[in-house]
Design a protein around this motif. Sequence first.
Motif, mmCIF file in Angstrom:
data_model
loop_
_atom_site.group_PDB
_atom_site.id
_atom_site.type_symbol
_atom_site.label_atom_id
_atom_site.label_comp_id
_atom_site.label_asym_id
_atom_site.label_seq_id
_atom_site.Cartn_x
_atom_site.Cartn_y
_atom_site.Cartn_z
ATOM 1 N N LEU A 155 4.155 -9.706 6.041
ATOM 2 C CA LEU A 155 3.546 -8.378 6.176
ATOM 3 C C LEU A 155 3.852 -7.534 4.944
ATOM 4 O O LEU A 155 2.973 -6.831 4.436
ATOM 5 C CB LEU A 155 4.034 -7.680 7.449
ATOM 6 N N GLY A 156 5.063 -7.613 4.435
ATOM 7 C CA GLY A 156 5.419 -6.888 3.212
ATOM 8 C C GLY A 156 4.585 -7.329 2.021
ATOM 9 O O GLY A 156 4.102 -6.490 1.236
ATOM 10 N N VAL A 157 4.387 -8.625 1.880
ATOM 11 C CA VAL A 157 3.533 -9.154 0.802
ATOM 12 C C VAL A 157 2.107 -8.636 0.972
ATOM 13 O O VAL A 157 1.459 -8.225 0.003
ATOM 14 C CB VAL A 157 3.567 -10.699 0.780
ATOM 15 N N ALA A 158 1.617 -8.640 2.203
ATOM 16 C CA ALA A 158 0.263 -8.151 2.480
ATOM 17 C C ALA A 158 0.121 -6.680 2.094
ATOM 18 O O ALA A 158 -0.883 -6.283 1.494
ATOM 19 C CB ALA A 158 -0.079 -8.347 3.959
ATOM 20 N N ILE A 159 1.122 -5.883 2.415
ATOM 21 C CA ILE A 159 1.067 -4.451 2.094
ATOM 22 C C ILE A 159 1.080 -4.243 0.588
ATOM 23 O O ILE A 159 0.277 -3.467 0.056
ATOM 24 C CB ILE A 159 2.224 -3.707 2.780
ATOM 25 N N VAL A 160 1.956 -4.938 -0.116
ATOM 26 C CA VAL A 160 2.014 -4.794 -1.580
ATOM 27 C C VAL A 160 0.691 -5.219 -2.211
ATOM 28 O O VAL A 160 0.161 -4.532 -3.096
ATOM 29 C CB VAL A 160 3.201 -5.594 -2.166
ATOM 30 N N ALA A 161 0.135 -6.333 -1.760
ATOM 31 C CA ALA A 161 -1.136 -6.810 -2.316
ATOM 32 C C ALA A 161 -2.259 -5.817 -2.040
ATOM 33 O O ALA A 161 -3.102 -5.566 -2.910
ATOM 34 C CB ALA A 161 -1.481 -8.182 -1.733
ATOM 35 N N GLU A 162 -2.269 -5.225 -0.854
ATOM 36 C CA GLU A 162 -3.303 -4.241 -0.512
ATOM 37 C C GLU A 162 -3.157 -2.984 -1.362
ATOM 38 O O GLU A 162 -4.147 -2.417 -1.818
ATOM 39 C CB GLU A 162 -3.216 -3.894 0.980
ATOM 40 N N VAL A 163 -1.934 -2.564 -1.605
ATOM 41 C CA VAL A 163 -1.689 -1.380 -2.431
ATOM 42 C C VAL A 163 -2.130 -1.643 -3.873
ATOM 43 O O VAL A 163 -2.764 -0.788 -4.501
ATOM 44 C CB VAL A 163 -0.206 -0.956 -2.347
ATOM 45 N N VAL A 164 -1.818 -2.820 -4.386
ATOM 46 C CA VAL A 164 -2.260 -3.182 -5.743
ATOM 47 C C VAL A 164 -3.787 -3.195 -5.812
ATOM 48 O O VAL A 164 -4.388 -2.635 -6.738
ATOM 49 C CB VAL A 164 -1.679 -4.553 -6.156
ATOM 50 N N ALA A 165 -4.426 -3.809 -4.823
ATOM 51 C CA ALA A 165 -5.892 -3.891 -4.804
ATOM 52 C C ALA A 165 -6.521 -2.505 -4.705
ATOM 53 O O ALA A 165 -7.455 -2.185 -5.447
ATOM 54 C CB ALA A 165 -6.357 -4.764 -3.643
ATOM 55 N N LEU A 196 2.151 4.642 -0.215
ATOM 56 C CA LEU A 196 2.319 3.977 -1.507
ATOM 57 C C LEU A 196 1.135 4.219 -2.442
ATOM 58 O O LEU A 196 1.327 4.454 -3.641
ATOM 59 C CB LEU A 196 2.557 2.477 -1.299
ATOM 60 N N VAL A 197 -0.078 4.189 -1.916
ATOM 61 C CA VAL A 197 -1.246 4.456 -2.762
ATOM 62 C C VAL A 197 -1.231 5.904 -3.255
ATOM 63 O O VAL A 197 -1.550 6.177 -4.421
ATOM 64 C CB VAL A 197 -2.561 4.112 -2.035
ATOM 65 N N ALA A 198 -0.838 6.832 -2.391
ATOM 66 C CA ALA A 198 -0.740 8.234 -2.826
ATOM 67 C C ALA A 198 0.304 8.395 -3.925
ATOM 68 O O ALA A 198 0.084 9.124 -4.900
ATOM 69 C CB ALA A 198 -0.404 9.127 -1.633
#
Length: 111
Positions: free
Chosen positions: A8-18, A71-73
């Motif tokens: 889930l952490g990897v998914a969140i980081v990848a989504e934030v990068v994207a 994180l995106v903000a």
Amino acid sequence: MLKSWIFLGVAIVAEVVATSGLKASEGFTRLWPSLLVIAGYSVAFYFLSISLKDIPVGLAYAIWAGLGIVLVALIGWLIYGQTLDAASVIGMAMIIGGVAVINVFSKTAVH
């Protein structure tokens, strides 16, 4: 179980990068940022799907969305110079608090 939280952490980081790359892609008119967006979302959804084997979907999505927003903000503020006023900082603190409440007190959370 710990592996699912890491996924889930990897998914969140990848989504934030994207999501952060969307601005740099300029409407998918720039190749490399556009490829980063596509790869990031692909990785994000793959790892999210794996994490859902052990984490309830509502809980995973609450954490995904809450941390993603914050994180995106923060990236928008740090990288793109977007402003964060008091209301946005308070709102993000409330989001983090809500995720914490769900994780600590909710019976849907897997402890």
